[in-house]
Design a protein around this motif. Structure first.
Motif, short mmCIF file in Angstrom:
data_model
loop_
_atom_site.label_atom_id
_atom_site.label_comp_id
_atom_site.label_asym_id
_atom_site.label_seq_id
_atom_site.Cartn_x
_atom_site.Cartn_y
_atom_site.Cartn_z
N UNK A 45 52.71 38.25 53.02
CA UNK A 45 53.00 39.68 53.05
C UNK A 45 52.19 40.32 54.16
N UNK A 46 52.71 41.40 54.73
CA UNK A 46 51.99 42.08 55.81
C UNK A 46 50.91 42.97 55.23
N UNK A 47 49.93 42.32 54.61
CA UNK A 47 48.83 43.06 54.03
C UNK A 47 47.53 42.36 54.38
N UNK A 48 46.44 43.00 54.06
CA UNK A 48 45.12 42.45 54.22
C UNK A 48 44.55 42.29 52.81
N UNK A 49 43.59 41.35 52.62
CA UNK A 49 43.06 41.19 51.27
C UNK A 49 42.38 42.46 50.80
N UNK A 50 42.03 43.36 51.74
CA UNK A 50 41.41 44.63 51.33
C UNK A 50 42.47 45.65 50.94
N UNK A 51 43.77 45.29 51.12
CA UNK A 51 44.85 46.16 50.66
C UNK A 51 45.16 45.94 49.19
N UNK A 52 44.56 44.94 48.60
CA UNK A 52 44.98 44.53 47.26
C UNK A 52 43.76 44.28 46.37
N UNK A 53 43.99 44.31 45.08
CA UNK A 53 42.93 44.07 44.11
C UNK A 53 43.43 43.13 43.04
N UNK A 54 42.53 42.68 42.20
CA UNK A 54 42.94 41.76 41.16
C UNK A 54 42.05 41.83 39.94
N UNK A 55 42.55 41.28 38.86
CA UNK A 55 41.79 41.22 37.61
C UNK A 55 42.35 40.07 36.79
N UNK A 56 41.47 39.35 36.12
CA UNK A 56 41.92 38.25 35.25
C UNK A 56 41.16 38.33 33.94
N UNK A 57 41.80 37.87 32.89
CA UNK A 57 41.17 37.90 31.58
C UNK A 57 41.79 36.84 30.69
N UNK A 58 40.97 36.29 29.81
CA UNK A 58 41.46 35.26 28.90
C UNK A 58 42.32 35.81 27.78
N UNK A 59 42.27 37.12 27.56
CA UNK A 59 43.10 37.74 26.53
C UNK A 59 43.20 39.23 26.85
N UNK A 60 44.25 39.63 27.57
CA UNK A 60 44.39 41.04 27.93
C UNK A 60 45.03 41.79 26.76
N UNK A 61 44.50 42.98 26.44
CA UNK A 61 45.03 43.69 25.26
C UNK A 61 46.49 44.09 25.38
N UNK A 62 47.01 44.28 26.62
CA UNK A 62 48.40 44.71 26.77
C UNK A 62 49.38 43.54 26.82
N UNK A 63 48.90 42.34 27.11
CA UNK A 63 49.80 41.19 27.17
C UNK A 63 49.58 40.23 26.01
N UNK A 64 48.38 40.29 25.40
CA UNK A 64 48.08 39.41 24.30
C UNK A 64 47.96 37.95 24.70
N UNK A 65 47.68 37.69 25.98
CA UNK A 65 47.64 36.31 26.47
C UNK A 65 46.72 36.22 27.67
#
Length: 816
Positions: free
Chosen positions: A719-739
């Motif tokens: 994609x025509x982006x830079x890594x500073x254009x984007x963010x991320x988050x990870x979790x072993x159990x997210x409350x909105x996905x339940x997974x």
């Protein structure tokens, strides 16, 4: 002064163990054509006096389109003479009609100033070209409005100054024949989407004043004609149409001559304490699939927390890497500074491109120190160049580099675009610049006079950089990226409609200009009381102008002021201020370091004092994310792939001091800064706990976190982006996905199109991510694969082996 007549001379100075690939770009002969018959004799003579006896074929083809009234984009390589594509038709029109006017838009002030010099040098009577931007003294602005026929400006000044005050410009706008948009490939993401609407507002205002021109061969008589110039780009006609809202012809066959370029890819060696094992050929040589991609934190306004860490490494050793020992490469900044110093020592005019302001300062500082140690006083021939400098500083640096007083510059991409730096012999690119278009644009700064040239790409300790220098087929022989922008983004469209209504009440006849989503957005603005609906149209209800931030930086820039003297050192965009100029931060300016005493966000000022601390500073933040809605999803059994809207809340909560040289953490200091909230778009995938258990994933949080980091790092590949254009988050159990879930989101309100691109080509993107992790020579994870320079959790927890297992589960389930 020596030149790079034989690039091998400089190549031999590179560390043999660091060069991963050498690409030879051959010399190309040029193809000229006769002058178009409509070009007036005085204009031909002016070009002849400048040494131009005939145009290149692509110049004449683009100029013919524009003269005939067809909107055109010329998308050819660096130094291919794209400027003539607009100069010929615009100046010919001005010679034919003494009242005709033209406006030129550049993404940087340096480029506009350079183009002003070129126009003035032609000496066409009565044109009176002038720059109209934030640096223009107020006493000159009235003269420009009344007398200049060729105004050079930028989208920011068009948005903030010219369009809101269009009544004062009505004579100029009524006679407007050409609109030139230079380096149009830079208008991407949220910034590009805003600029697209600024251009639509310009078309609307010009139409109100009845700007017309004589009918051309096509029979069309509406005005003005848009002429766009771009670096070579994927599908330039479609990108130009999305930007302007007009049907645009494309000229992309470059007929200009080109000197040969030797292009080296370099990976700085590991520090001696770590011995790299060989990669299996199957991993090293596997071709990359062409695809598109996703985004990471907050674009131009993103925190540049990695730079403090990099600066610490550059100024004397190995930086701390998330609290645990990991194999560390010699830093790209140090390697680039050594190359710059070596080139200057040998009289080679060199430009080093560095991704950040602090990085440019660090490279220049290190190069100066090395040169002064070798030859006292030689360091004065190297300087840094970046945004945030005062106008006088920028002009002095440009003049010194043009004259040869300076032999080396360490610059941000402020000098990437179009500026005519004649006589450069070599370019050092410190870190992957984000797109192939930018890479070739930067490399093209060298050899502009047709001589042989050298370009060196020095990889940072980063997953994408590492991948690219070991997969040259992903760089060479591939088409460059198409520009991504989304004018329908409601967070862009709504404030732009408000700006248009402020300039003049919106009518139903105006709505097609702004796209099919405009009526619904107008209804929302009326419901919120921001606009008022009347039979004659929609009216702005506010007392002042709408507050619209084109670049997504979050408001007014923060002024960095030396407290003892009141001297303005420079500016920092507000989005970066929490990371770069928080209380206690170390701030660099032209090689000198300052410590921030206070950051006053209300008054937009950071007060600093001169100091040489023995530490660098590193801000730490915390982030939470909630799912608002799902727009699209793929049900792949144990894996789910989603695209939708999310709310992201983040806050810088503390900073660390780390000893320069060793990276030793000296302590952590709390910060009291406000939270920031962002409604944006994201791509995310979920995995069932059973699938992870079956795959042997032992450390679920560490595996997800490592996969998230690497996915963010590899997204700019597709994609025509830079890594500073984007963010991320990870979790072993997210409350909105339940997974177990990994999110990657756009760092701009409403999204910038990057997450959507990632969703559409998720299999290709995640396959490249998996290959990059698995192909890295480290045992437990390093900055070349899963460690992130901007991790708010200090790169903890991370599990490289489990990241590969997580991605194997995803790839086995997703349709290819």
């Amino acid at each position: 002064m020596t030149t790079v007549a034989e690039p091998a001379e400089l190549l031999r100075r590179l560390r043999p163990d660091s060069v991963t690939h050498i690409e030879r770009v051959p010399t190309r002969a040029g193809e000229t054509v006769p002058w178009p018959g409509w070009v007036p004799d005085p204009l031909r003579e002016a070009f002849a006096a400048r040494g131009v006896t005939a145009p290149w074929r692509h110049q004449a083809e683009a100029a013919n389109h524009a003269h005939a009234g067809r909107h055109v984009v010329v998308a050819t390589g660096t130094a291919s003479g794209k400027s003539m594509a607009y100069q010929l038709p615009a100046l010919a029109a001005m010679l034919e009609d003494p009242r005709a006017t033209a406006i030129y838009l550049a993404p940087t002030k340096a480029l506009a100033a350079d183009q002003l010099r070129a126009l003035a040098a032609l000496g066409i009577d009565g044109v009176r070209p002038a720059c109209y931007d934030g640096d223009t003294p107020r006493e000159e602005r009235e003269w420009i409005r009344q007398h200049s026929r060729f105004v050079l400006t930028n989208p920011d000044m068009l948005h903030h100054g010219i369009l809101p005050g269009h009544a004062a410009w009505q004579t100029f706008l009524r006679r407007l024949r050409f609109v030139v948009i230079d380096e149009c490939h830079t208008y991407r993401g949220v910034f590009g989407s805003h600029v697209a609407h600024v251009l639509r507002r310009l078309r609307r205002v010009v139409g109100r004043y009845g700007s017309v021109r004589p009918a051309g061969p096509t029979g069309s008589s509406h005005a003005p004609v848009f002429v766009l110039a771009s670096a070579t780009s994927g599908d330039p006609a479609t990108s130009a149409k999305r930007l302007t809202g007009l049907v645009v012809e494309a000229v992309a066959d470059d007929a200009s001559p080109r000197g040969g370029v030797t292009f080296a890819l370099c990976e700085p060696p590991l520090v001696p304490s770590y011995e790299r094992r060989d990669r299996p050929p199957s991993q090293r040589d596997r071709p990359l699939e062409e695809a598109g991609g996703p985004p990471e934190r907050s674009g131009s306004s993103a925190p540049d927390g990695s730079l403090a860490r990099e600066v610490a490494a550059e100024r004397g050793g190995e930086a701390a890497r998330g609290g645990e020992a990991a194999p560390v490469r010699r830093s790209a900044l140090r390697e680039s500074a050594d190359l710059l110093a070596d080139a200057v020592t040998n009289g080679v005019r060199t430009l080093a491109f560095v991704r950040s302001r602090r990085g440019a300062e660090a490279v220049a500082t290190m190069a100066r120190r090395s040169l002064d140690e070798a030859v006292p006083g030689l360091g004065a021939r190297v300087a840094a160049y970046r945004g945030g400098y005062l106008r006088e500083e920028r002009r002095e640096l440009e003049a010194a580099f043009h004259s040869g007083e300076l032999l080396g510059l360490a610059s941000t991409n402020a000098l990437e675009l179009g500026v005519d730096l004649v006589g450069l012999d070599a370019v050092v690119i410190c870190g992957w610049p984000g797109t192939r278009a930018s890479m070739w644009q930067q490399a093209g700064r060298a050899g502009r006079n047709g001589h042989e040239a050298l370009a060196v790409l020095v990889a940072r300790d980063d997953p994408l950089d590492t991948y690219l220098v070991h997969h040259p087929e992903a760089l060479f022989g591939r088409p460059v990226e198409a520009t991504v922008l989304d004018p329908s983004n409601p967070y862009v469209l709504a404030p732009q409609l408000c700006s248009a209504a402020y300039e003049a009440p919106l009518t139903r006849a105006d709505l097609p200009l702004f796209g099919p989503d405009a009526p619904a957005v107008l209804d929302e603005l009326v419901a919120e009381g921001i606009l008022r609906r009347r039979p004659s149209g929609w009216y702005w209800t506010g007392e002042g102008r709408p507050d619209v931030d084109l670049r997504g930086t979050g408001g007014l820039p923060i002024c960095v002021v030396e407290a003892a003297t009141g001297r303005l050192l420079g500016t920092v965009d507000p989005g970066s201020s929490h990371f770069m100029v928080h209380t206690g931060a170390v701030y660099l300016h032209q090689g000198e370091s300052y410590v921030v005493d206070t950051l006053d966000l209300d008054d937009a000022v950071a007060l600093v004092h001169r100091a040489e601390p023995e530490w660098s500073t590193h801000a730490r933040d915390v982030t939470s994310l909630s799912v608002v809605s799902v727009r699209s999803y793929v049900d792949a059994g144990p894996v789910g792939l989603f695209f939708g809207d999310v709310d992201v809340t983040s806050q810088v909560v503390s900073y660390q001091r780390r000893r320069i040289g060793s990276g030793e953490v000296l302590g952590t200091w709390p910060l009291d800064l406000p939270t920031r909230e962002l409604r944006t778009t994201a791509v995310w995938f979920t995995l069932s706990p059973e699938s992870l258990e079956a795959a042997g994933v032992d450390d679920v949080p560490g595996g997800l976190h490592a996969a998230e980091h690497a996915a963010i790092g590899l997204l700019p590949l597709v994609a025509t982006c830079d890594r500073w254009d984007i963010g991320g988050l990870s979790t072993a159990a997210h409350p909105d996905t339940g997974a177990p879930t990994v999110f990657v989101y756009d760092g701009h309100s409403g999204g910038a199109g990057f997450a959507e691109r990632a969703y559409k080509i998720a299999a290709s993107w995640l396959q490249a991510t998996r290959d990059a992790i698995d192909g890295c020579a480290c045992e437990t994870g390093c900055p070349s694969c899963v460690q992130s320079p901007k991790c708010g959790n200090g790169n903890n927890p991370l599990s490289k082996p489990d990241a590969v297992r997580v991605l194997d589960v995803v790839l086995a389930s997703l349709p290819s």
